[in-house]
Design an enzyme around this catalytic site. Sequence first.
Site, mmCIF file in Angstrom:
data_model
loop_
_atom_site.group_PDB
_atom_site.id
_atom_site.type_symbol
_atom_site.label_atom_id
_atom_site.label_comp_id
_atom_site.label_asym_id
_atom_site.label_seq_id
_atom_site.Cartn_x
_atom_site.Cartn_y
_atom_site.Cartn_z
ATOM 1 N N TYR A 150 25.588 61.798 57.359
ATOM 2 C CA TYR A 150 27.028 61.573 57.097
ATOM 3 C C TYR A 150 27.833 62.783 57.585
ATOM 4 C CZ TYR A 150 31.304 60.627 54.368
ATOM 5 O OH TYR A 150 32.607 60.399 53.971
HETATM 6 N N1 LIG Z 1 34.871 58.010 48.658
HETATM 7 C C1 LIG Z 1 34.724 59.305 48.951
HETATM 8 O O1 LIG Z 1 34.193 60.116 48.153
HETATM 9 C C2 LIG Z 1 35.227 59.831 50.265
HETATM 10 C C3 LIG Z 1 35.339 61.239 50.427
HETATM 11 C C4 LIG Z 1 35.782 61.740 51.638
HETATM 12 C C5 LIG Z 1 36.090 60.864 52.679
HETATM 13 N N2 LIG Z 1 35.971 59.518 52.496
HETATM 14 C C6 LIG Z 1 36.279 58.660 53.638
HETATM 15 O O2 LIG Z 1 37.304 57.732 53.292
HETATM 16 C C7 LIG Z 1 37.138 56.529 54.053
HETATM 17 C C8 LIG Z 1 37.172 55.324 53.129
HETATM 18 O O3 LIG Z 1 36.075 55.445 52.225
HETATM 19 P P1 LIG Z 1 35.993 54.631 50.843
HETATM 20 O O4 LIG Z 1 35.496 55.582 49.839
HETATM 21 O O5 LIG Z 1 37.223 53.862 50.606
HETATM 22 O O6 LIG Z 1 34.778 53.632 51.204
HETATM 23 P P2 LIG Z 1 34.420 52.188 50.611
HETATM 24 O O7 LIG Z 1 35.099 51.944 49.333
HETATM 25 O O8 LIG Z 1 32.936 52.083 50.681
HETATM 26 O O9 LIG Z 1 35.048 51.207 51.732
HETATM 27 C C9 LIG Z 1 34.490 51.141 53.008
HETATM 28 C C10 LIG Z 1 35.249 50.107 53.821
HETATM 29 O O10 LIG Z 1 34.619 49.992 55.098
HETATM 30 C C11 LIG Z 1 34.331 48.628 55.351
HETATM 31 N N3 LIG Z 1 33.091 48.506 56.101
HETATM 32 C C12 LIG Z 1 31.843 48.878 55.702
HETATM 33 N N4 LIG Z 1 30.953 48.593 56.659
HETATM 34 C C13 LIG Z 1 31.658 48.037 57.680
HETATM 35 C C14 LIG Z 1 31.311 47.528 58.952
HETATM 36 N N5 LIG Z 1 30.040 47.533 59.396
HETATM 37 N N6 LIG Z 1 32.277 47.021 59.736
HETATM 38 C C15 LIG Z 1 33.551 46.990 59.300
HETATM 39 N N7 LIG Z 1 33.968 47.463 58.122
HETATM 40 C C16 LIG Z 1 33.022 47.967 57.316
HETATM 41 C C17 LIG Z 1 34.191 48.003 53.965
HETATM 42 O O11 LIG Z 1 34.549 46.628 53.968
HETATM 43 P P3 LIG Z 1 33.482 45.446 53.979
HETATM 44 O O12 LIG Z 1 32.319 45.875 53.134
HETATM 45 O O13 LIG Z 1 34.233 44.271 53.495
HETATM 46 O O14 LIG Z 1 33.168 45.328 55.408
HETATM 47 C C18 LIG Z 1 35.269 48.740 53.200
HETATM 48 O O15 LIG Z 1 36.520 48.125 53.453
HETATM 49 C C19 LIG Z 1 35.816 56.695 54.817
HETATM 50 O O16 LIG Z 1 36.090 57.113 56.135
HETATM 51 C C20 LIG Z 1 35.098 57.798 54.059
HETATM 52 O O17 LIG Z 1 34.181 58.504 54.864
HETATM 53 C C21 LIG Z 1 35.569 58.980 51.320
#
Ligand SMILES: NC(=O)c1ccc[n+]([C@@H]2O[C@H](COP(=O)([O-])OP(=O)(O)OC[C@H]3O[C@@H](n4cnc5c(N)ncnc54)[C@H](OP(=O)(O)O)[C@@H]3O)[C@@H](O)[C@H]2O)c1
Length: 272
Positions: A150
């Site tokens: 990651y």
């Molecule tokens: N949560 C944290 O702690 C954190 C910290 C720092 C940065 N971030 C960043 O913030 C961003 C959003 O993260 P989040 O925490 O909101 O993640 P999340 O809740 O897991 O959501 C991930 C999203 O990506 C979509 N997705 C997953 N696999 C996919 C695929 N193969 N094709 C298309 N869409 C796909 C999922 O939708 P479907 O499953 O419906 O496809 C969902 O809408 C990411 O870039 C992450 O790296 C998160």
Amino acid sequence: MKLQGRLVLLTGASGGIGEALAQELAAQGAHLLLQGRKGAALERLRRELSYPERHQIAIADLCSAADRARLLQHPALDEGLDVLINNAATTQFAWLEDQSAEQVERQLRLNVEAPIQLTRALLPRLRKPAVIMNVGANLGAVGHAGYSVYCASKFALHGFSEALGRELADSGIRVIHFAPRTTRTQLDSEAAYAMNVALGTPIDSPFEVAEYAVITLCNETRRRWLGWPQAMMVRLNALCPWLVDRWLARQRTVIERYARHGLTKGAEHGAE
Ligand SMILES: NC(=O)c1ccc[n+]([C@@H]2O[C@H](COP(=O)([O-])OP(=O)(O)OC[C@H]3O[C@@H](n4cnc5c(N)ncnc54)[C@H](OP(=O)(O)O)[C@@H]3O)[C@@H](O)[C@H]2O)c1
């Protein structure tokens, strides 16, 4: 940039940060193309947003080149695009030797290849002025045990954002690298969140993160690292990585316990 009437393609719109971001953007008057893999979740979100009739959904697996090509054919993109937000990502909290080849591949394809290919294909369709916002992570500048792949993917997205931003200087297209810290969503495993609690790592809500993301977008701030001490750690790691090595080494036993043995074993031993 003012968001009123702007067309925004938001990937990963059905996720924790994606949903909160969609709500903030819609409230600011943006017209959204919401991407994800699950049509029902996207449609529910669309109906819940302010002015649902302004927004559309696009179902696509971004790891698939064929699905990405289909996404580019969406009629909403016929007249061009004002903002691209590369937000979709996945993670695997585990020691590298415990990850399968497929888990490694999925992280690299979704977190690195997909946003680069999508951005490349959409560049000619961006109306000037335009913004590309890449959602990175503080782990895109600080390597953390248990997140080697990651981190590699988010370091890559960070480098891509910086290089492309310099390439497109004075072109009317602004490239933003927006990096949240740990946020309570479905992205990470329960073991990872338990580790963060055990280590006393601050955990943000997706709504706070979305608010900062929209401010960053409107102000067109090139780089935004959310939270303290994470933002400081990013700078310290660039200047004196050996200090960060020492600090993170003190947490390694706890990290390894949760990364290798999951929630049960980690919880059993308690926090350190
Ligand atoms: N949560 C944290 O702690 C954190 C910290 C720092 C940065 N971030 C960043 O913030 C961003 C959003 O993260 P989040 O925490 O909101 O993640 P999340 O809740 O897991 O959501 C991930 C999203 O990506 C979509 N997705 C997953 N696999 C996919 C695929 N193969 N094709 C298309 N869409 C796909 C999922 O939708 P479907 O499953 O419906 O496809 C969902 O809408 C990411 O870039 C992450 O790296 C998160």
